[in-house]
Write an enzyme that holds these catalytic residues in place. Structure first.
Site, PDB file in Angstrom:
ATOM      1  N   ASP A 547       0.798  -1.230   0.000  1.00 49.13           N
ATOM      2  CA  ASP A 547       0.000   0.000   0.000  1.00 49.13           C
ATOM      3  C   ASP A 547       0.829   1.277   0.000  1.00 49.13           C
ATOM      4  OD1 ASP A 547      -2.365  -1.359  -0.140  1.00 49.13           O
ATOM      5  OD2 ASP A 547      -2.684  -1.406   2.023  1.00 49.13           O
ATOM      6  N   TYR A 630     -11.185   6.534  -1.283  1.00 43.23           N
ATOM      7  CA  TYR A 630     -10.666   7.754  -0.678  1.00 43.23           C
ATOM      8  C   TYR A 630     -11.460   8.981  -1.092  1.00 43.23           C
ATOM      9  CZ  TYR A 630      -7.201  11.256   0.608  1.00 43.23           C
ATOM     10  OH  TYR A 630      -6.548  12.325   1.148  1.00 43.23           O
TER      11      TYR A 630
END
Length: 990
Positions: A547, A630
């Site tokens: 990530d 997000y």
């Protein structure tokens, strides 16, 4: 530095008025050095002393004026009181100013709080004093007290918005000859255009952390300067400040990615005045870099010469959406028929795409598997069993193509083969899909349709008893007990003190962590987060995410007040750079103290001095991130309105907990949607079925942390302690049991070579590891140190040898590892490692080259994580109480005794002389029954995310700070490689 607007949002890394003097010192040094040069040290010192004396005189003059005003005010107050019907005790300072209260005939006494500082040292309102009365007790303010940092400059602070745009403006100047293109068209330049993949784009700008030796020298010099009695002592200069810049050179003949260092920055600024608020837009401070700034390529932290272009980062490109749309639209009708869905490039589409990583092995290609899911809430759990393997290598999009198609275990080497199978009837449709295709069942709906919304986060089921009442919450009846310097990013509490840092790759980090005045850690920071999946389909079998590539700091989310953090939490902001603008999150970090609900120490005893307890409190510093879904704004193209991709959507809580005995706990908790697979009986060994055709797939999570210990100095060693069973004879034992004893014994040894420091915890946790200073001992002769304890679910990665994690996450093979600290080894991973498993930019194993680690500056690389075996209760989301992992750093002979015995939040009881008499006790003056009326908590409000776009004026003196992109635009960028809606979701007529 110009004016500081107190009502503007404090961007972490900004340099407001409270540290203006420290930066003026830097400007002064530059001016004096230019006039006298290093060849005239005596004249340099004399000139500096005169300037400081003049400034001190000005301050003294101002102080005299303020003192006179205060005398006049007190005289006025005295006459006011004498002429009033009320006593002195009826007058109190409340948060919003001077308040005269009529509280009855009985004067109300002031209750002292020794924990509170004086108003002179505290810039926050409401901490002067508190009136408690029998009718209407008001609690002290919940504002934090002001923390005094060891140094006026945070050496690890992020770049401010103005600093970042100054660097960007310097890069775009024609003199640089970089031929850069803005990701979004400039509002000033009518000829600018949106970048293409074959453009040169500034991908990233952030602060580069200075060398450790420079920072320690600065902090030590600050400490000496503060102790000095010389009024004209010159404060030391902070380390030189540099920016790290990443550029995608897609426009070069041979495309490549490069990292650069730009600087030094601080000694190069020209300044104008701040005139507006970042949140509303307008003119703001502009910083212009000086002539001494240089740009050098950053290469010494990597293990290969070049960053291949096929490893490029997450950017918005029209070509990617155009390719996916062009490849799928010819079979859109077939997909609609097979999946009873719509896929027309409209907002009403019911199918979306997602992709798996890594995208490359060594950078020689860029290929990925693409899957399709239902376009609903929680679509991560709604795959349809249809996959394409696509090639998007290089910058020539005409060469991009679909390489393979898989439909429910049936593989086709091209789209044409798949279409032929569908048309000639040889395509096998699974039985569970037939009802969806032909719409035949008794109710006219499929089983899936009958449970519509099971992936949503809405309340279901029967209401529980008393659940309609809000749960308990804690109140600091005497005011907050921790201190915060928001401007410098510094926090202190009960002997603890630390600076905060923040970066794009991994978010929150802690620096210069001290306890009782001694540095324990120089750095504590996450490094990367791995998630490797297993399954019997092209997505699950090939997924191995790292990530850091996406940016866990970039994807930090605003906290949900009262849900992510308890009431009374103090929030701090964070700002990161993207190629399309700055992203500002107001509630990015929260800080709070809590009662743990159990004593730290306790004993019931009969002898005097035995019976008592010490209360246990913990300070938590927390940030959250959601990689995969997000709230982030990005660029907008007029003809591509909806570009979204999907992977998993995990919400992570990064917690740093500080205890009163000197213990630190690092904890990670996760919740969110799993990367779900399509369930059929062949999948049974790879996860758990959670709905009719949905499953959660088996996977591991491993997160690596860098822990740079400084135990009583930088010279430390690695101590290994184990216990083992032994059998021995004791001649003094009698005949009842025999003379043979079987017991355990401690063995201690030092690990002296790096190659022997790639470690796993001992079997049955019989022993452990510690960082100690062999040259510094406690009173009892033991080396002072800190032990590393596994907490909850401290794991390492299960799979070793997979090509998709061949060498890019070697840190995940161990529970912990210890190496010598080097400036050329700042991190165990890099943002590029995800897509370069065969030839990573950072190969963790290269850190271990046989060096001696005895009494050296050491770094521990510690893992936490979890083996996730999905179950029905993981739907729709996993739970933080189960998905939690931690490790603990605790004193090991660091002290001579338990230092928590210093605490006054404690009680010592003494037995009464006669039965039935009350116990005598000593609570050290801290009354746990203190009570007052707290302020009502504010109603729930979610701040969301700000997108800030800067535009430097022609003269370089003004920076236009404007509101960035829309909510839809943020969503498109944030879900890139996670959810794709074909055609961009264009509305009719667009």
């Amino acid at each position: 530095m110009g004016e500081y607007a107190p009502n503007k949002p404090l961007l972490m890394g900004d340099t407001p008025a409270s540290i203006r003097d420290a930066e003026i010192d830097l400007d002064l040094d530059d001016a004096v050095n230019e006039k006298y040069g290093s060849s005239n040290p005596s004249e340099y010192t004399t000139f500096r002393r005169r300037i400081h004396q003049r400034r001190e005189g000005q301050r003294n003059g101002i102080g005299c004026i303020l003192f006179t005003l205060s005398i006049a005010f007190n005289v006025f107050a005295l006459f006011f009181v004498l002429g009033s019907r009320h006593g002195l005790s009826d007058i109190a300072w409340f948060r919003d100013g001077f308040y005269s209260a009529t509280l009855g005939n009985t004067p109300t006494p002031l209750v002292p709080y020794s924990q509170q500082s004086s108003s002179a040292s505290n810039p926050f309102k409401g901490n002067s004093s508190t009136v408690l009365n029998q009718d209407h007790n008001r609690c002290p303010s919940s504002d934090p007290l002001y923390a005094k940092a060891p140094a006026p400059i945070n050496p690890w602070a992020p770049l401010s918005v103005a600093e970042t745009y100054a660097v960007e403006g310097w890069l775009f100047h024609p003199d640089r000859n970089l031929n850069l293109t803005h990701l979004v068209p400039s509002s000033r330049d009518a000829n600018s255009s949106t970048s293409k993949i074959a453009s040169n784009v500034v991908y990233h700008i952030e602060a580069w952390y200075p060398p450790k030796k420079d920072v320690l020298a600065y902090l030590d010099a600050q400490a000496k300067a503060r102790k000095s009695t010389n009024a004209t002592v010159l404060l030391p200069r902070p380390p030189a400040r540099y920016a790290r810049v990443t550029i995608h050179h897609g426009g070069w003949e041979v495309p490549v990615i490069k990292d650069y260092l730009v600087g030094p920055l601080h000694s190069s600024w020209s300044r104008v005045t701040v005139k507006s608020d970042h949140s509303t837009g307008g003119k703001s401070r502009a910083l212009k870099l000086g002539n001494n700034v240089r740009m050098t390529e950053l290469k010494d932290i990597y293990h290969r010469d070049e960053i291949p272009f096929n490893a490029y980062g997450v950017t918005y490109m029209e070509e990617l959406l155009d390719f996916v749309t062009g490849a799928i639209m010819p079979i859109a009708g077939i997909m609609e028929d097979l999946f009873n869905a719509t896929i027309k490039g409209l907002p009403t589409d019911t199918l979306v795409a997602g992709m798996s990583g890594p995208f490359s092995f060594d950078g020689s290609f860029r290929r990925m598997w693409m899957t399709w899911r239902r376009n609903k809430a929680g679509s991560f759990l709604l795959p349809v069993g249809f996959y394409q393997y696509v090639d998007m290598s290089g910058t020539d999009t005409s060469l991009w193509k679909v390489l393979k198609v898989v439909y429910h275990d049936q593989a086709f080497d091209s789209l044409e083969e798949f279409v032929d199978a569908y048309k000639n009837g040889t395509l096998v449709i699974p039985p569970e899909e037939r009802g969806k295709v032909i719409g035949k069942n008794d109710t006219g709906k499929t089983e899936e349709d009958s449970e519509e919304g099971w992936t949503e986060r809405r309340r279901i089921g029967k209401e529980r008893d008393l659940d309609s009442l809000p749960g308990p919450r804690s109140v600091s009846f005497a005011g907050l007990r921790y201190r915060v310097d928001k401007e410098r990013g510094y926090v202190s509490w009960m002997g603890w003190g630390m600076y905060l840092g923040f970066d794009r790759d991994m978010g929150l980090s802690l620096w210069d962590v001290r306890f009782r005045g001694e540095r324990i850690l120089y750095q504590l920071a996450p490094q990367d987060a791995l998630a490797q999946y297993g399954g019997n389909d092209p997505i699950q079998a090939t997924t191995a995410w790292l990530d850091r590539y996406f940016g866990m700091g970039l994807f930090v989310k605003p906290m949900l007040p009262n849900y992510d953090c308890p009431p009374e939490s103090v929030y701090l902001p964070a700002t990161t750079y993207t190629a399309s603008g700055m992203i500002h999150v107001e509630n990015a970090i929260c800080i709070f103290e809590q009662d743990t609900g159990k004593p730290l120490t306790r004993h019931f005893g009969w002898q005097k001095g035995e019976f008592g307890a010490v209360k246990s409190y913990v300070l938590t510093i927390r940030s959250t991130t959601t990689v995969g879904n997000y709230d982030y704004r990005t660029c907008r193209s007029p003809h591509l309105n909806h570009y979204i991709l999907q992977i998993t959507s995990y919400f992570s809580l990064f917690d740093y907990l500080f205890y009163l005995d000197g213990t630190i706990e690092v904890r990670l908790s996760a919740s969110g949607y799993m990367q779900g697979g399509y369930w059929n009986p062949k999948q049974d060994g790879y996860g758990g079925r959670i709905r009719h055709t949905s499953m959660g797939n088996l996977h591991d999570h491993v997160v690596n942390y860098k822990v740079d210990f400084d135990i009583a100095g930088t010279a430390n060693s690695l101590l290994k302690t184990t216990t083992a069973q032994e059998t021995l004879q004791h001649p003094w034992l009698g005949d009842d049991w025999g003379q043979t004893v079987v017991q355990q014994k401690i063995t201690k040894e030092y690990i002296e070579n790096e190659n022997d420091a790639l470690l796993k915890y001992p079997v049955n946790y019989q022993g452990g590891y510690a960082i100690v200073n062999k040259e510094e001992t406690n009173k009892w002769g033991y080396p002072r140190g800190y032990a590393i304890h596994p907490g909850q679910s401290s794991v390492h990665n299960t799979v070793v040898g997979s090509k998709r994690l061949l060498n890019n996450a070697n840190w995940a093979r161990y529970n912990l590892a210890v190496s010598r600290r080097k400036e050329t080894e700042p991190a165990s991973s890099s943002m590029w490692n995800l897509n370069l498993p065969g030839a990573p930019m950072v190969d963790f194993h290269n850190f271990f080259d046989g060096e001696n680690i005895t009494q050296q500056d050491l770094v521990a690389w510690i893992n936490l994580g979890m083996h996730h075996l999905p179950q029905a209760e993981d739907s729709p989301n996993t739970k933080t109480n189960v998905a939690t992992s931690s490790f603990i750093l605790t004193p090991l002979n660091y002290f001579d005794y338990d230092v928590s015995m210093e605490l006054k939040n404690a009680i010592l009881l003494q037995w009464p002389e006669r039965t039935g008499d009350p116990f005598a006790y000593d609570d050290y003056g801290v009354k746990q029954h203190t009570n007052c009326l707290p302020d009502a908590p504010p109603p729930f409000a979610y701040p969301g995310v700000q997108s800030l776009v800067g535009d430097l004026s022609e003269n370089g003196k003004e920076l236009e700070i404007g509101q960035g992109q829309s909510i839809d635009e943020i969503r498109r960028f944030s879900e890139m490689f996670m959810r794709v809606e074909l055609g961009g979701g264009r509305r009719q007529g667009e």
